[in-house]
Scaffold this motif. Structure first.
Motif, short mmCIF file in Angstrom:
data_model
loop_
_atom_site.label_atom_id
_atom_site.label_comp_id
_atom_site.label_asym_id
_atom_site.label_seq_id
_atom_site.Cartn_x
_atom_site.Cartn_y
_atom_site.Cartn_z
N SER A 279 49.13 82.59 34.63
CA SER A 279 50.03 83.17 33.64
C SER A 279 51.09 83.96 34.38
N LEU A 280 52.34 83.82 33.96
CA LEU A 280 53.45 84.48 34.63
C LEU A 280 54.43 84.99 33.58
N PHE A 281 54.69 86.30 33.62
CA PHE A 281 55.66 86.91 32.72
C PHE A 281 56.62 87.74 33.56
N ILE A 282 57.89 87.39 33.50
CA ILE A 282 58.90 88.05 34.32
C ILE A 282 59.76 88.94 33.43
N GLY A 283 59.75 90.24 33.70
CA GLY A 283 60.61 91.17 32.99
C GLY A 283 60.45 91.10 31.48
N GLU A 284 61.53 90.77 30.79
CA GLU A 284 61.55 90.76 29.33
C GLU A 284 60.63 89.72 28.72
N GLU A 285 60.11 88.80 29.51
CA GLU A 285 59.15 87.83 28.98
C GLU A 285 57.82 88.48 28.60
N GLN A 287 55.01 90.46 26.83
CA GLN A 287 54.81 90.77 25.42
C GLN A 287 54.70 92.27 25.17
N ARG A 288 54.25 93.00 26.17
CA ARG A 288 54.10 94.45 26.03
C ARG A 288 55.35 95.15 26.55
N GLU A 289 55.86 96.08 25.76
CA GLU A 289 57.05 96.83 26.14
C GLU A 289 56.86 97.56 27.46
N GLU A 290 55.64 98.05 27.70
CA GLU A 290 55.37 98.83 28.91
C GLU A 290 55.51 98.01 30.19
N LEU A 291 55.49 96.69 30.06
CA LEU A 291 55.53 95.81 31.24
C LEU A 291 56.91 95.22 31.50
N ARG A 292 57.87 95.45 30.63
CA ARG A 292 59.11 94.68 30.68
C ARG A 292 60.07 95.06 31.80
N SER A 293 59.79 96.12 32.52
CA SER A 293 60.58 96.43 33.71
C SER A 293 59.96 95.82 34.96
N PHE A 294 58.87 95.07 34.78
CA PHE A 294 58.11 94.52 35.90
C PHE A 294 57.73 93.07 35.60
N SER A 295 57.03 92.47 36.52
CA SER A 295 56.49 91.13 36.30
C SER A 295 54.97 91.18 36.42
N LEU A 296 54.33 90.32 35.66
CA LEU A 296 52.87 90.22 35.68
C LEU A 296 52.49 88.78 36.03
N VAL A 297 51.62 88.65 37.02
CA VAL A 297 51.08 87.35 37.42
C VAL A 297 49.57 87.44 37.33
N SER A 298 48.94 86.46 36.70
CA SER A 298 47.48 86.48 36.61
C SER A 298 46.92 85.08 36.73
N VAL A 299 45.67 85.01 37.15
CA VAL A 299 44.94 83.75 37.18
C VAL A 299 43.58 83.98 36.54
N SER A 300 43.03 82.95 35.95
CA SER A 300 41.68 83.02 35.41
C SER A 300 40.69 82.63 36.50
N TYR A 301 39.50 83.19 36.44
CA TYR A 301 38.44 82.79 37.36
C TYR A 301 37.15 82.63 36.56
N SER A 302 36.23 81.88 37.11
CA SER A 302 34.94 81.65 36.46
C SER A 302 33.82 82.05 37.40
N LEU A 303 32.82 82.72 36.86
CA LEU A 303 31.62 83.01 37.62
C LEU A 303 30.66 81.83 37.51
N ASP A 304 29.51 81.95 38.16
CA ASP A 304 28.59 80.82 38.21
C ASP A 304 28.09 80.41 36.84
N SER A 305 28.12 81.32 35.87
CA SER A 305 27.66 81.00 34.52
C SER A 305 28.80 80.54 33.63
N ASN A 306 29.96 80.25 34.25
CA ASN A 306 31.14 79.79 33.53
C ASN A 306 31.75 80.87 32.64
N GLN A 307 31.39 82.12 32.88
CA GLN A 307 32.05 83.21 32.18
C GLN A 307 33.41 83.44 32.84
N ARG A 308 34.44 83.62 32.01
CA ARG A 308 35.79 83.70 32.53
C ARG A 308 36.31 85.13 32.52
#
Length: 342
Positions: A279-285, A287-308
């Motif tokens: 997931s990638l959100f750059i500046g005004e992209e 959704q949260r106002e508190e994040l719009r002066s920055f960028s957020l990059v995230s990835v999902s991960y799974s543990l051995d029990s497939n919990q994400r």
């Protein structure tokens, strides 16, 4: 919008330069990089065209150009395959394949990601409610106190002191522990709590004498179950703050306050785990106002029990996104591997 190969080369040169120093990029710099193939007039014309297409903007009339969100997305798309290839070279080679507990594992990963990227990092753990009991027993601590010891497949828990019934005998404890082993071992915490409260697993005489003990054990297990809710681990706030320009300190204060509000942050980050691998959100992209002066990059991960869960970082809009994605995917893979051996 379609870009020619020449426009892509010019745009990529501008994005790289701006990510390096944060200064508007002049046509003279681009000419110094690509001048063997392109004339300065051609480069100026193409930069003007890229501006009209929305890939570049000019902060001031006399200034050079800076990339827009559209330009960053083009840059990321162009090099995402390269980032995947690089993942094996930027992995967490110095982190162990064993860990004392999942909270320490997640905290260690958050710290390592922040150290490598110099950004604010976060790890949102998956809910760990399906913890399995491996061992549970009562041992005498003193004449009036019992010690509850139970071990799960996630973390050792010991040292809970309980008030012992009067005249507790070793044989009674041996009988209770044998029943615990038969009735509780291998069950989830939820199943164990239900068995303790409604299973009538002890003979009536023991059940009456140890009613308070069984109730206390069930309450302690319920406390452990609550610990299994998603947790968030945030690291690198001080480190990133020290590198920010003065005009972003106010926005960063708002961001750090937002990240401290778990009741708001956890649902938001949980929603990212449903969006796919990256997931990638750059500046005004954002959704949260508190994040719009920055960028957020995230990835999902799974543990051995497939919990994400979700692993990510927050940084300046001009951050090196390929580096960020490469590091995050490396650590997401690490979490998947190490959780199976912990």
């Amino acid at each position: 919008m379609f870009l020619t190969e020449r426009q892509k080369r010019i745009l990529l040169a501008i994005v790289r330069k701006y990510m390096d120093d944060g200064e508007p990029v002049s046509s003279g710099f681009v000419t110094s990089q690509l001048g063997n193939d392109l004339s300065s007039a051609t480069i100026r014309n193409e930069m003007a065209e890229l501006s009209s297409m929305g890939y570049l903007q000019q902060p001031h009339v006399s200034a050079g150009r800076v990339p827009t969100v559209l330009a960053y997305h083009m840059y990321i798309s162009a090099f995402l395959v390269e980032a995947t290839r690089q993942r094996m070279f930027t992995g967490p080679m110095d982190l162990p394949l064993q860990y004392e507990s999942l909270p320490r594992l997640f905290d260690g990963v958050a710290t390592a990601v922040s150290d490598r990227t110099k950004k604010v990092s976060f790890v949102l753990s998956p809910p760990m409610n399906s913890v399995t009991l491996r061992h549970i027993s009562l041992v005498p601590f003193s004449e009036t106190v019992l010690m509850l010891v139970f071990i799960t497949d996630r973390e050792n828990v010991e040292g809970y002191k309980l008030l012992a019934p009067a005249d507790t005998t070793e044989q009674e404890l041996a009988d209770i522990n044998a029943i615990f082993a038969r009735e509780l071992r291998g069950k989830s915490l939820e199943e164990g709590i239900h068995t303790l409260r409604f299973g009538n697993m002890l003979p009536q005489d023991l059940a009456l004498r140890y009613e308070g003990v069984l109730d206390a054990v069930a309450q302690l297990m319920e406390g452990e179950l609550r610990k299994g809710e998603s947790q968030i681990f945030v690291r690198g706030i001080e480190q990133m703050l020290s590198d920010l320009p003065d005009d972003q300190v106010g926005a960063f204060s708002t961001l750090s306050t937002f990240l401290s509000r778990e009741e708001v942050v956890k649902p938001y980050l949980n929603s990212l785990s449903d969006r796919g691998e990256i997931s990638l959100f750059i500046g005004e992209e954002n959704q949260r106002e508190e994040l719009r002066s920055f960028s957020l990059v995230s990835v999902s991960y799974s543990l051995d029990s497939n919990q994400r869960g979700v692993l990510g970082l927050v940084g300046p809009i001009r951050m090196n996104y390929i580096r960020a994605i490469t590091v995050l995917e490396s650590f997401a893979g690490y979490l998947g591997r190490v959780s199976g051996s912990g």
